[in-house]
Design an enzyme around this catalytic site. Structure first.
Site, PDB file in Angstrom:
ATOM      1  CG  ASP A  84      32.187  40.887  34.627  1.00  0.00           C
ATOM      2  OD1 ASP A  84      32.145  40.940  33.387  1.00  0.00           O
ATOM      3  OD2 ASP A  84      32.154  39.820  35.258  1.00  0.00           O
ATOM      4  CG  HIS A  99      31.491  38.173  31.336  1.00  0.00           C
ATOM      5  ND1 HIS A  99      31.945  38.446  32.618  1.00  0.00           N
ATOM      6  CD2 HIS A  99      31.826  36.886  31.088  1.00  0.00           C
ATOM      7  CE1 HIS A  99      32.536  37.360  33.099  1.00  0.00           C
ATOM      8  NE2 HIS A  99      32.471  36.403  32.200  1.00  0.00           N
ATOM      9  CG  ASN A 120      36.096  28.948  31.867  1.00  0.00           C
ATOM     10  OD1 ASN A 120      35.640  28.577  32.943  1.00  0.00           O
ATOM     11  ND2 ASN A 120      35.675  30.028  31.245  1.00  0.00           N
ATOM     12  CB  ALA A 157      40.592  31.406  41.321  1.00  0.00           C
ATOM     13  CB  SER A 177      32.360  33.742  34.041  1.00  0.00           C
ATOM     14  OG  SER A 177      33.535  34.455  33.818  1.00  0.00           O
TER      15      SER A 177
END
Ligand SMILES: [Ca+2]
Ligand SMILES: [Ca+2]
Length: 418
Positions: free
Chosen positions: A141, A177, A272, A292, A344
């Site tokens: 991240d 984040h 998203n 993913a 996230s």
């Protein structure tokens, strides 16, 4: 793609996928150079470097090596000479982009009076499950606010992947984040302040890979593949990836498959982008996000505190499980707290529950833990598996109950998503 990129792509070989990642700093462009099995990657690297090509990383497996290279477009090498010297090269490709997966609204600081249990922590039912020790979660991240009063300062280490120090020691410019994701996994409980994570005792091992800089920019899929390898090299059991991109990467998928086979559980945000078009048959018109949507990775959808799907959560045939991902309260920079939304935010709920459950059942393989999370998820939407929530909302206590009745010993389960 500018003229020079087009020139290089044309010169490097036919069949090149014309999916350009956005141009990075200045005129540097990332390419992938594929080598035949058995090739001497070091020798090829030496030739490329002698032509002024920056070899960023070498990936090697049984199918051959892939070199990730940066080419300075203002100073292109002599491509004809280069090609003649590299008979081991079987092909070239352009790398693709990866970004973090929070909804890009300004983070709002929230004043927390005493200690609050965020709704998502209650929803995944983790508070009654003790941590059994011996698991390490890698967070790829923007870094970690080391010194935040509600985050552990021991049992955490990390590495800089060119984006800045993992521990935020470069000051307040670090994007919130990664710290938000870390707080959902491991914010300290019973300390009278802030929030509480899925594993709240300060005794989970964390490995932080800072892949993204403070500007919210992108990285290449080869950077992410390298970060995954580094997580595994650090002994991580779970890799939490609140990030993704629209285009798949064969290199990235191969690395994910290799780590999955080695026993690492990979978890990533479903994306998203909502979804466009219909979903029949089998999600052919849905919008996939990567990593993913590789079979080797658990794809996590985002749900709100009414257990309704977040409008942004991508729904595809690869969605495997759901997590709390709307108005999630967690740690942010400079010792503060804030709410954020995105797949996230859903992802670390699953990563944390995986580590928590696995710590109590270290006899289980990554595949078996993955299967237990699916089998014990709280069913949402239509009965059984669905494209919106996968198998449902991740549940820590129910996964423990499942494994009590279905012990891992001697049992083999597949690694597919459903
Ligand atoms: Ca706390
Ligand atoms: Ca369902």
């Amino acid at each position: 793609m500018n003229m020079k990129n087009t020139l290089l792509a044309t010169a490097l070989g036919a069949g090149l996928a014309m999916i350009a990642a956005p141009a990075s700093a200045a005129d540097t462009q990332r390419y992938l150079v594929n080598l035949a099995p058995g090739s001497d990657a070091a020798a090829v690297t030496a030739v490329l470097q002698s032509h002024g090509v920056d070899v960023v990383r070498s990936f090697e497996d049984a199918n051959g090596a892939t070199l990730a290279v940066n080419v300075d477009m203002a100073n292109l090498p002599d491509l004809v000479a280069l090609r003649a010297q590299l008979p081991q090269v079987t092909g070239y490709g352009i790398d693709v982009a990866r970004r973090t997966m929070a909804i890009p609204t300004p983070i709002e600081d929230v004043v927390v009076d005493g200690e609050t249990v965020p709704w998502g922590i209650q929803a995944v039912d983790s508070l009654g499950v003790p941590y059994g020790g011996g698991r390490k979660v890698c967070i790829i991240d923007t870094g970690y606010d080391l010194g935040h009063p509600d985050l552990q300062t021991t049992r955490v280490d990390g590495e800089d992947e060119g984006a800045g120090p993992w521990d935020n020691s470069d000051g307040g410019g670090l994007h919130y984040h990664g710290t938000h994701v870390a707080g959902t996994i491991a914010a300290l409980g019973d300390n009278g302040q802030g929030v509480i994570g899925v594993v709240p005792g300060g005794d989970l091992d964390l490995h932080i890979v800072r892949l993204f800089d403070s500007g919210g920019g992108f990285v290449y899929a080869s950077d992410l593949a390298g970060a995954m390898e580094d997580c595994a090299a650090a002994g991580s059991n779970v890799i939490s990836m609140s990030l993704g991109g629209d285009y798949s990467s064969r290199l990235e998928e191969r690395v994910a498959e290799r780590l999955n086979k080695k026993g690492v559980l990979l978890v990533a945000a479903s994306g998203n982008g909502g979804s466009i078009g219909g979903l029949e048959p089998k999600g052919d018109y849905a919008t996939f996000s990567y990593p993913a949507s590789y079979d080797a990775v658990m794809s996590v959808a985002a749900y709100d505190n009414n257990l309704e799907k977040a409008y942004f959560s991508q729904y595809t045939s690869q969605v495997e499980i759901a997590g709390p991902g709307v108005d999630v309260l967690s740690t942010v920079l400079n010792g503060a707290y804030g709410t954020a939304s995105g797949t996230s935010m859903a992802t670390p709920h699953v990563s944390g529950v995986a580590a928590l459950v696995w710590s109590n059942h270290k006899e289980c393989s990554n595949h078996q833990i993955r299967n237990a999370l699916r089998e014990s998820a709280y069913d949402l939407e239509a009965p059984g598996y669905d494209y919106y929530s996968g198998w449902g909302l991740v549940q820590a206590q129910a996964a423990m109950d499942y494994l009590a009745v279905n012990p891992c010993k001697g049992k083999k389960t597949g690694a597919g998503n459903h």
